[in-house]
Scaffold this active site. Structure first.
Site, mmCIF file in Angstrom:
data_model
loop_
_atom_site.group_PDB
_atom_site.id
_atom_site.type_symbol
_atom_site.label_atom_id
_atom_site.label_comp_id
_atom_site.label_asym_id
_atom_site.label_seq_id
_atom_site.Cartn_x
_atom_site.Cartn_y
_atom_site.Cartn_z
ATOM 1 N N ASN A 187 0.549 22.135 -19.788
ATOM 2 C CA ASN A 187 0.259 21.632 -21.122
ATOM 3 C C ASN A 187 0.651 22.725 -22.259
ATOM 4 O OD1 ASN A 187 -0.495 18.999 -20.187
ATOM 5 N ND2 ASN A 187 -2.299 19.668 -19.673
ATOM 6 N N LYS A 247 8.136 23.396 -12.442
ATOM 7 C CA LYS A 247 6.998 22.424 -12.390
ATOM 8 C C LYS A 247 6.670 22.265 -10.920
ATOM 9 C CE LYS A 247 5.382 17.972 -13.697
ATOM 10 N NZ LYS A 247 5.349 16.925 -14.614
ATOM 11 N N HIS A 270 6.519 12.982 -28.793
ATOM 12 C CA HIS A 270 5.853 13.881 -27.923
ATOM 13 C C HIS A 270 6.682 15.236 -27.953
ATOM 14 C CE1 HIS A 270 3.433 15.341 -24.873
ATOM 15 N NE2 HIS A 270 4.396 15.546 -24.072
ATOM 16 N N ARG A 283 0.858 -1.175 -0.061
ATOM 17 C CA ARG A 283 0.199 0.051 0.005
ATOM 18 C C ARG A 283 0.859 1.259 0.016
ATOM 19 N NH1 ARG A 283 -2.391 -3.430 3.554
ATOM 20 N NH2 ARG A 283 -4.064 -4.628 2.765
ATOM 21 N N ARG A 315 -2.278 23.334 -12.874
ATOM 22 C CA ARG A 315 -1.252 22.477 -13.380
ATOM 23 C C ARG A 315 -1.678 22.426 -14.978
ATOM 24 N NH1 ARG A 315 0.449 16.940 -10.313
ATOM 25 N NH2 ARG A 315 1.968 15.974 -11.773
ATOM 26 N N GLU A 359 -4.046 18.236 -10.180
ATOM 27 C CA GLU A 359 -4.591 18.649 -11.404
ATOM 28 C C GLU A 359 -5.713 19.173 -11.618
ATOM 29 O OE1 GLU A 359 -3.814 15.282 -14.405
ATOM 30 O OE2 GLU A 359 -2.227 16.827 -15.268
ATOM 31 N N HIS A 387 -0.504 17.003 -29.003
ATOM 32 C CA HIS A 387 -1.515 15.736 -28.944
ATOM 33 C C HIS A 387 -1.924 15.208 -30.345
ATOM 34 C CE1 HIS A 387 -1.593 16.394 -24.238
ATOM 35 N NE2 HIS A 387 -0.487 15.664 -24.788
ATOM 36 N N GLU A 418 10.312 19.839 -24.474
ATOM 37 C CA GLU A 418 9.612 20.137 -23.112
ATOM 38 C C GLU A 418 10.085 21.110 -22.257
ATOM 39 O OE1 GLU A 418 6.180 18.980 -21.884
ATOM 40 O OE2 GLU A 418 6.981 17.100 -22.904
ATOM 41 N N HIS A 421 0.846 21.995 -25.824
ATOM 42 C CA HIS A 421 0.335 20.451 -25.782
ATOM 43 C C HIS A 421 -0.800 20.246 -26.810
ATOM 44 C CE1 HIS A 421 3.683 19.643 -23.174
ATOM 45 N NE2 HIS A 421 3.440 18.418 -22.889
ATOM 46 N N LYS A 428 3.037 12.162 -10.560
ATOM 47 C CA LYS A 428 2.234 11.420 -11.184
ATOM 48 C C LYS A 428 2.886 9.824 -11.528
ATOM 49 C CE LYS A 428 0.508 13.952 -14.503
ATOM 50 N NZ LYS A 428 -0.275 14.285 -15.703
HETATM 51 N N1 LIG Z 1 4.563 11.114 -14.655
HETATM 52 C C1 LIG Z 1 4.628 12.234 -15.307
HETATM 53 O O1 LIG Z 1 4.302 13.355 -14.911
HETATM 54 C C2 LIG Z 1 5.159 12.122 -16.815
HETATM 55 C C3 LIG Z 1 5.342 13.347 -17.598
HETATM 56 C C4 LIG Z 1 6.033 13.266 -18.815
HETATM 57 C C5 LIG Z 1 6.273 11.883 -19.193
HETATM 58 N N2 LIG Z 1 5.780 10.838 -18.536
HETATM 59 C C6 LIG Z 1 6.090 9.534 -19.005
HETATM 60 O O2 LIG Z 1 7.533 9.456 -19.372
HETATM 61 C C7 LIG Z 1 7.673 8.378 -20.415
HETATM 62 C C8 LIG Z 1 8.469 9.030 -21.567
HETATM 63 O O3 LIG Z 1 9.864 9.249 -20.834
HETATM 64 P P1 LIG Z 1 11.268 9.414 -21.558
HETATM 65 O O4 LIG Z 1 11.168 10.172 -22.724
HETATM 66 O O5 LIG Z 1 12.381 9.594 -20.461
HETATM 67 O O6 LIG Z 1 11.099 7.992 -22.416
HETATM 68 P P2 LIG Z 1 11.597 6.503 -21.898
HETATM 69 O O7 LIG Z 1 11.906 6.165 -20.489
HETATM 70 O O8 LIG Z 1 11.164 5.700 -22.613
HETATM 71 O O9 LIG Z 1 13.337 6.540 -22.483
HETATM 72 C C9 LIG Z 1 13.605 6.677 -23.634
HETATM 73 C C10 LIG Z 1 14.882 5.778 -24.116
HETATM 74 O O10 LIG Z 1 15.865 6.359 -23.860
HETATM 75 C C11 LIG Z 1 16.919 5.411 -23.030
HETATM 76 N N3 LIG Z 1 17.485 6.086 -22.129
HETATM 77 C C12 LIG Z 1 17.202 6.830 -20.896
HETATM 78 N N4 LIG Z 1 18.013 7.327 -20.360
HETATM 79 C C13 LIG Z 1 18.980 7.147 -21.038
HETATM 80 C C14 LIG Z 1 20.424 7.451 -20.736
HETATM 81 N N5 LIG Z 1 20.886 8.247 -19.731
HETATM 82 N N6 LIG Z 1 21.386 6.866 -21.867
HETATM 83 C C15 LIG Z 1 20.940 6.053 -22.622
HETATM 84 N N7 LIG Z 1 19.514 5.554 -22.903
HETATM 85 C C16 LIG Z 1 18.869 6.242 -22.131
HETATM 86 C C17 LIG Z 1 15.554 4.563 -22.433
HETATM 87 O O11 LIG Z 1 16.106 3.058 -22.001
HETATM 88 C C18 LIG Z 1 14.566 4.519 -23.603
HETATM 89 O O12 LIG Z 1 15.207 3.479 -24.597
HETATM 90 C C19 LIG Z 1 6.468 8.169 -21.149
HETATM 91 O O13 LIG Z 1 5.874 6.824 -20.818
HETATM 92 C C20 LIG Z 1 5.448 9.272 -20.407
HETATM 93 O O14 LIG Z 1 4.031 8.772 -20.481
HETATM 94 C C21 LIG Z 1 5.304 10.930 -17.499
HETATM 95 ZN ZN LIG Z 2 4.723 16.785 -22.439
#
Ligand SMILES: NC(=O)c1ccc[n+]([C@@H]2O[C@H](COP(=O)([O-])OP(=O)(O)OC[C@H]3O[C@@H](n4cnc5c(N)ncnc54)[C@H](O)[C@@H]3O)[C@@H](O)[C@H]2O)c1
Ligand SMILES: [Zn+2]
Length: 346
Positions: free
Chosen positions: A230, A212, A249, A120, A226, A222, A237, A184, A233, A142
């Protein structure tokens, strides 16, 4: 090394946490984990190819287990969370132990949700290794996973016990992933009056984290403010969907930011110089494209932007204006479509 304190509204319980940003910050993970108190075990969740090894994290004095999850959105699933939680049992993780998420936004989202669910809820420390992870995914609490029916449909708000952003990790980040993070990051240039362009990368990442964090603290679940995060965005999207996600993205956000500026100009909210500011940040500072690719007609893109929102009274956009960036409802869909048509034909 920079340290940002994220203050969260509390009901008597101190839920604030520190975000450490700097070159070589990975060595501080142990200290951040230790600050939770009573931690005996740390479960490091990561992916193959992430350039931080368990031995780099300064996790002396705690027993460490390593859990590797698959790469790509297909692995951002309840199956992965279930497997992780079973591995946590196997590793003997208790309520007072900690999950350490080392990777991009996918890893921090999945590991964060596993931590939110296991017993939990146990502590999680995020160690984002992508730029997007540092300035976005790891901050704000999130967490979640995808369902076959859609992205991020199951999740929880679960604030980390701390976040460590080691900028050296970015050295190995693939170029396109870096571009996505920059898209971003570009939006933060317009959310406050700060001159992010004048800052070093360390200061800039720290400032993005702070912006942020402040916005999230004022609106943790949100409802209103918040939505400013966006910025850029709405069109982004639509472009992602219309291109069947061949536009990533962050790339789409870059295009969406400049579009939002042009729309604000057409609506008489900002002047041409301010639009030029947007182009300068996106195109010159971050070498991102602001050109709208021909992935759909103006009508199709407007229809996508209107989807899931009640568009009868116009579209909702986050727009710059005399009082800064704000959420604007009731934007005339005709104006949006005409601007899109002009840009698509130019
Ligand atoms: N929680 C939130 O508020 C929030 C906000 C924005 C995005 N997200 C989520 O984040 C995800 C996208 O994150 P992302 O863009 O980091 O993509 P990701 O985590 O998929 O990473 C992209 C690629 O880069 C690689 N990678 C990461 N760091 C590396 C490094 N230092 N060296 C080499 N390779 C590396 C990963 O293994 C992957 O192959 C999505 O699932 C999205 O929904 C969440
Ligand atoms: Zn975004």
């Amino acid at each position: 090394m920079r340290q940002v304190t994220v203050a969260l509204p509390s009901n008597g319980v101190d839920r604030s946490y520190e975000v450490v940003v700097g070159h070589g910050a990975r060595a501080r993970v142990g200290e951040v984990v230790g600050s939770s108190g009573g931690v005996r075990r740390a479960a490091v969740v990561t992916q193959e190819g992430i350039p931080l090894s368990v031995g780099d994290l300064g996790l002396d004095g705690v027993s460490v287990s390593r859990h590797v999850i698959g790469d790509g959105e297909d692995h951002k699933s309840l199956d992965t969370v279930g497997r992780l939680c079973r591995e946590f049992v196997e590793a003997g993780l208790t309520r007072s132990d900690v999950v350490v998420a080392v990777g991009g936004g996918m890893v921090t989202d999945v590991a964060g949700f596993a931590a939110a669910s296991y017993h939990r809820g146990i502590a999680v420390v995020h160690v984002p290794t992508s730029l997007l992870g540092m300035v976005d995914a790891a901050i704000g609490g999130k967490t979640g996973v995808n369902l076959p029916e859609g992205k991020n449909l199951v999740g929880a708000f679960w604030q980390p016990a701390g976040v460590v952003c080691d900028l050296d990790a970015l050295d190995t980040l693939p170029e396109r992933e870096m571009r996505c993070g920059l898209g971003e990051m570009a939006k933060y240039h317009f959310l406050t009056g700060d001159d992010l362009q004048a800052m070093t990368l360390v200061d800039r990442v720290a400032r993005c984290v702070q912006i942020k964090a402040e916005i999230v603290a004022s609106d943790e679940r949100e409802s209103g403010r918040r939505a400013l995060l966006n910025y850029g965005h709405t069109l982004a999207h639509a472009l992602e969907v219309a291109s069947q996600h061949s536009i990533a993205h962050g790339e789409a956000v870059a295009i969406g930011l400049v579009f939002a500026a042009r729309l604000a100009e057409r609506l008489g909210r900002i002047d041409t110089a301010r639009v030029d500011d947007h182009c300068r940040v996106v195109e010159s500072e971050y070498s991102l494209s602001a050109h709208i690719p021909p992935v759909g007609t103006a009508d199709e893109l407007v229809a996508l932007m209107a989807r899931d929102k009640k568009a009868i009274d116009g579209l909702t956009f986050v727009l710059d204006g005399p009082d800064g960036v704000e959420v604007v409802a009731g934007v005339d869909a005709e104006v949006v479509r005409d601007l899109l048509a002009d840009l698509l034909s130019s």
